[in-house]
Design a protein around this motif. Structure first.
Motif, mmCIF file in Angstrom:
data_model
loop_
_atom_site.group_PDB
_atom_site.id
_atom_site.type_symbol
_atom_site.label_atom_id
_atom_site.label_comp_id
_atom_site.label_asym_id
_atom_site.label_seq_id
_atom_site.Cartn_x
_atom_site.Cartn_y
_atom_site.Cartn_z
ATOM 1 N N ALA A 1 89.957 102.277 67.395
ATOM 2 C CA ALA A 1 89.291 103.579 67.328
ATOM 3 C C ALA A 1 89.353 104.184 65.930
ATOM 4 O O ALA A 1 88.389 104.814 65.474
ATOM 5 C CB ALA A 1 89.914 104.539 68.344
ATOM 6 N N HIS A 2 90.469 103.994 65.215
ATOM 7 C CA HIS A 2 90.581 104.517 63.847
ATOM 8 C C HIS A 2 89.574 103.815 62.927
ATOM 9 O O HIS A 2 88.972 104.445 62.053
ATOM 10 C CB HIS A 2 91.999 104.320 63.309
ATOM 11 C CG HIS A 2 93.032 105.109 64.028
ATOM 12 N ND1 HIS A 2 93.213 106.462 63.849
ATOM 13 C CD2 HIS A 2 93.952 104.728 64.945
ATOM 14 C CE1 HIS A 2 94.191 106.881 64.609
ATOM 15 N NE2 HIS A 2 94.661 105.846 65.300
ATOM 16 N N CYS A 3 89.411 102.509 63.135
ATOM 17 C CA CYS A 3 88.459 101.732 62.331
ATOM 18 C C CYS A 3 87.028 102.197 62.612
ATOM 19 O O CYS A 3 86.229 102.368 61.680
ATOM 20 C CB CYS A 3 88.582 100.240 62.642
ATOM 21 S SG CYS A 3 90.213 99.553 62.303
ATOM 22 N N GLN A 4 86.711 102.402 63.861
ATOM 23 C CA GLN A 4 85.380 102.855 64.240
ATOM 24 C C GLN A 4 85.091 104.230 63.651
ATOM 25 O O GLN A 4 83.992 104.474 63.136
ATOM 26 C CB GLN A 4 85.246 102.883 65.765
ATOM 27 C CG GLN A 4 85.291 101.506 66.384
ATOM 28 C CD GLN A 4 85.474 101.534 67.895
ATOM 29 O OE1 GLN A 4 85.527 102.589 68.508
ATOM 30 N NE2 GLN A 4 85.595 100.348 68.492
ATOM 31 N N ALA A 5 86.072 105.121 63.677
ATOM 32 C CA ALA A 5 85.886 106.477 63.144
ATOM 33 C C ALA A 5 85.669 106.467 61.631
ATOM 34 O O ALA A 5 84.974 107.330 61.096
ATOM 35 C CB ALA A 5 87.089 107.343 63.497
ATOM 36 N N ALA A 6 86.241 105.503 60.941
ATOM 37 C CA ALA A 6 86.125 105.447 59.479
ATOM 38 C C ALA A 6 84.796 104.878 59.008
ATOM 39 O O ALA A 6 84.451 105.027 57.828
ATOM 40 C CB ALA A 6 87.276 104.619 58.914
ATOM 41 N N GLN A 7 84.031 104.230 59.869
ATOM 42 C CA GLN A 7 82.817 103.542 59.432
ATOM 43 C C GLN A 7 81.783 104.465 58.801
ATOM 44 O O GLN A 7 81.203 104.145 57.766
ATOM 45 C CB GLN A 7 82.200 102.743 60.582
ATOM 46 C CG GLN A 7 83.070 101.590 61.052
ATOM 47 C CD GLN A 7 83.580 100.732 59.916
ATOM 48 O OE1 GLN A 7 82.810 100.035 59.260
ATOM 49 N NE2 GLN A 7 84.883 100.786 59.648
ATOM 50 N N ALA A 8 81.549 105.616 59.398
ATOM 51 C CA ALA A 8 80.563 106.547 58.834
ATOM 52 C C ALA A 8 81.020 107.064 57.469
ATOM 53 O O ALA A 8 80.203 107.199 56.548
ATOM 54 C CB ALA A 8 80.322 107.703 59.794
ATOM 55 N N VAL B 1 95.028 104.017 53.491
ATOM 56 C CA VAL B 1 95.353 103.679 54.869
ATOM 57 C C VAL B 1 94.841 104.799 55.777
ATOM 58 O O VAL B 1 95.093 105.974 55.522
ATOM 59 C CB VAL B 1 96.881 103.506 55.042
ATOM 60 C CG1 VAL B 1 97.229 103.196 56.492
ATOM 61 C CG2 VAL B 1 97.386 102.400 54.122
ATOM 62 N N ARG B 2 94.116 104.414 56.805
ATOM 63 C CA ARG B 2 93.544 105.330 57.800
ATOM 64 C C ARG B 2 92.817 106.509 57.155
ATOM 65 O O ARG B 2 93.215 107.659 57.309
ATOM 66 C CB ARG B 2 94.621 105.830 58.747
ATOM 67 C CG ARG B 2 95.043 104.761 59.712
ATOM 68 C CD ARG B 2 95.551 105.331 61.000
ATOM 69 N NE ARG B 2 95.820 104.235 61.912
ATOM 70 C CZ ARG B 2 96.706 104.268 62.874
ATOM 71 N NH1 ARG B 2 97.412 105.356 63.077
ATOM 72 N NH2 ARG B 2 96.873 103.242 63.653
ATOM 73 N N PRO B 3 91.727 106.220 56.446
ATOM 74 C CA PRO B 3 90.969 107.311 55.830
ATOM 75 C C PRO B 3 90.486 108.287 56.888
ATOM 76 O O PRO B 3 89.985 107.892 57.928
ATOM 77 C CB PRO B 3 89.795 106.598 55.149
ATOM 78 C CG PRO B 3 89.693 105.281 55.829
ATOM 79 C CD PRO B 3 91.066 104.937 56.302
ATOM 80 N N ASP B 4 90.648 109.576 56.591
ATOM 81 C CA ASP B 4 90.245 110.585 57.557
ATOM 82 C C ASP B 4 89.255 111.593 56.987
ATOM 83 O O ASP B 4 88.916 112.570 57.636
ATOM 84 C CB ASP B 4 91.467 111.312 58.124
ATOM 85 C CG ASP B 4 92.285 112.012 57.046
ATOM 86 O OD1 ASP B 4 91.927 111.919 55.857
ATOM 87 O OD2 ASP B 4 93.292 112.650 57.398
ATOM 88 N N SER B 5 88.804 111.349 55.758
ATOM 89 C CA SER B 5 87.819 112.245 55.164
ATOM 90 C C SER B 5 86.953 111.473 54.166
ATOM 91 O O SER B 5 87.394 110.471 53.592
ATOM 92 C CB SER B 5 88.502 113.415 54.439
ATOM 93 O OG SER B 5 89.150 112.957 53.271
#
Length: 115
Positions: free
Chosen positions: A36-43, A93-97
């Motif tokens: 899910a974290h990977c999917q969220a980072a795609q955009a 690691v785990r980009p969130d922005s």
């Protein structure tokens, strides 16, 4: 080659030696298609990479029995590793922005050019 939307098949995954011999910049993305974290980072990644259309991007599926992720000390997904001439320049690691991904890619401007 710019943003890559699918993971490299295991039989086409580069080895550590091949990556070390790579000339120029390369963005490695370690993760898994179900993460899910990977999917969220795609955009975020796709948007940030629009400014770098010539930056090669490899999505490497990580997990049990996958050595390349261990060689790069990947512990969480997604992990983005920016290489220049085979050497790690930066990691995220785990980009969130979007800003975090843009900051990672901006380190290309400060990379020494050897070719």
């Amino acid at each position: 080659m710019a943003f890559c939307s699918s993971f490299s098949p295991l039989d086409q995954e580069p080895g550590t030696e091949q990556l070390a011999a790579q000339h120029g910049p390369l963005l490695l993305e370690f993760g898994a298609p179900w993460c899910a974290h990977c999917q969220a980072a795609q955009a975020l990644l796709a948007s940030a990479m629009q400014q770098y259309p010539d930056l090669p991007h490899l999505k490497i599926e990580d997990g049990k029995g996958r050595r390349l992720g261990r060689n790069f000390r990947v512990k969480l997904w997604p992990t983005l590793v920016l290489l220049q001439d085979g050497q790690e320049m930066a990691r995220l690691v785990r980009p969130d922005s979007l800003q975090a991904v843009e900051q990672l890619l901006a380190s290309l401007a400060t990379a020494p050019r050897t070719s």
